[in-house]
Scaffold this motif. Structure first.
Motif, PDB file in Angstrom:
ATOM      1  N   THR A 120      -3.441   5.211  -3.094  1.00 50.06           N
ATOM      2  CA  THR A 120      -4.577   5.998  -2.625  1.00 50.06           C
ATOM      3  C   THR A 120      -4.513   7.434  -3.131  1.00 50.06           C
ATOM      4  N   SER A 121      -5.691   8.024  -3.205  1.00 53.68           N
ATOM      5  CA  SER A 121      -5.854   9.421  -3.565  1.00 53.68           C
ATOM      6  C   SER A 121      -7.204   9.880  -3.038  1.00 53.68           C
ATOM      7  N   PRO A 167      -9.255   9.069  -6.674  1.00 60.23           N
ATOM      8  CA  PRO A 167      -8.427   8.165  -7.475  1.00 60.23           C
ATOM      9  C   PRO A 167      -8.870   8.115  -8.935  1.00 60.23           C
ATOM     10  N   LEU A 214       0.851  -1.189   0.000  1.00 59.77           N
ATOM     11  CA  LEU A 214       0.000   0.000   0.000  1.00 59.77           C
ATOM     12  C   LEU A 214       0.888   1.240   0.000  1.00 59.77           C
ATOM     13  N   LEU A 219      -9.634   1.716   5.049  1.00 63.19           N
ATOM     14  CA  LEU A 219      -8.583   1.345   4.110  1.00 63.19           C
ATOM     15  C   LEU A 219      -7.995  -0.018   4.453  1.00 63.19           C
ATOM     16  N   LEU A 259      -7.435   3.289  -4.690  1.00 65.56           N
ATOM     17  CA  LEU A 259      -8.430   3.328  -3.621  1.00 65.56           C
ATOM     18  C   LEU A 259      -8.604   4.769  -3.157  1.00 65.56           C
ATOM     19  N   PHE A 265      -9.000   7.582  -0.415  1.00 64.13           N
ATOM     20  CA  PHE A 265      -8.548   7.709   0.977  1.00 64.13           C
ATOM     21  C   PHE A 265      -8.296   9.167   1.287  1.00 64.13           C
ATOM     22  N   TYR A 278      -1.553  -1.206  -3.955  1.00 63.79           N
ATOM     23  CA  TYR A 278      -2.695  -0.314  -3.750  1.00 63.79           C
ATOM     24  C   TYR A 278      -2.165   1.117  -3.699  1.00 63.79           C
ATOM     25  N   THR A 292       0.193   5.236   0.248  1.00 64.89           N
ATOM     26  CA  THR A 292      -0.767   6.338   0.329  1.00 64.89           C
ATOM     27  C   THR A 292      -0.246   7.501  -0.502  1.00 64.89           C
TER      28      THR A 292
END
Length: 234
Positions: A37-38, A41, A10, A65, A52, A54, A35, A12
């Motif tokens: 995040t945004s 996204p 992951l 998450l 994902l 976030f 993975y 972020t």
């Protein structure tokens, strides 16, 4: 030592800036799935990259998450903000907002994913620090620097607390890196591709700290000297 090849990761804030370069280096090192995040996204063309939604400032988002990415063995706390207010000029609400994102946001992610990492063999947690935590008088070193200093302490405590479950905790200390967060600041900036490559290499070597550039190495050495040496406004 953390094995990147075949891992699920992951990152972020992984769809732009340094985060995007970290994703690229992880995939180049053989990560099976990442993975990213945004807040908003966007689709990715590489099937190994899973976007994902976030929001780091949302106190409930980290737990959500962790439920969505329960198969990860490496977590990279890259998402953040850059602010430029001095501590005395920022009102208390702004100070608390910045600490809530810069320091407590990564802590919430770490707390949510600690049991996930334990269940998946220990794995690794990476926190990105900032030179602003070590110096005074630098743009962004007031409220932002204080919050980043808190994050360094959080990282050090997490390293001790997560050692029992076999989780590597890597703190990355870096100065200005050439991303959209610092476009308005003049001066030399790190190549995000080089920083990302060094982060992945440090992970695979099992390191607990990465000092990513000459400026950070200089100011770390100055920490043992007179306090005035850390004040760039003098």
């Amino acid at each position: 030592m953390t094995t990147v090849s075949g891992s699920t990761v992951l990152v972020t804030g992984g769809q732009r800036g340094l985060g995007k370069q970290i994703v690229h280096e992880l995939l180049r090192a053989g990560a099976a799935k990442v993975y990213v995040t945004s807040r908003r996204p966007v689709p990715e063309t590489d099937p190994r990259i899973v976007p994902l939604a976030f929001e780091l400032a949302d106190p409930n988002a980290a737990a959500e998450l962790a439920r969505a990415a329960g198969d990860v063995s490496i977590v990279v706390n890259n998402a953040g903000i850059m602010t430029f207010g001095p501590l005395l000029q920022d009102d208390q609400q702004e100070v608390e907002r910045v600490f809530g994102i810069v320091a407590f946001g990564p802590l919430r992610v770490a707390k949510a994913f600690a049991p996930v990492l334990a269940a998946n063999g220990g794995g690794a947690l990476v926190n990105l620090h900032s030179l602003t935590a070590w110096i005074a008088g630098f743009p962004g070193s007031g409220t932002h620097g204080a919050a980043k200093a808190a994050l360094i302490s959080i990282t050090n405590n997490l390293r001790a607390e997560l050692a029992t479950q076999g989780t590597q905790v890597l703190g990355v200390q870096l100065s200005l890196t050439d991303t959209e967060l610092v476009t308005q600041i003049d001066g030399a900036k790190n190549d995000p591709r080089a920083v990302a490559a060094d982060i992945v290499a440090a992970l695979q070597k099992g390191e607990s700290e990465l000092i990513a550039d000459d400026s950070s190495r200089h100011f770390k050495a100055a920490l043992s000297g007179p306090v005035g040496e850390l004040n760039v406004s003098r």
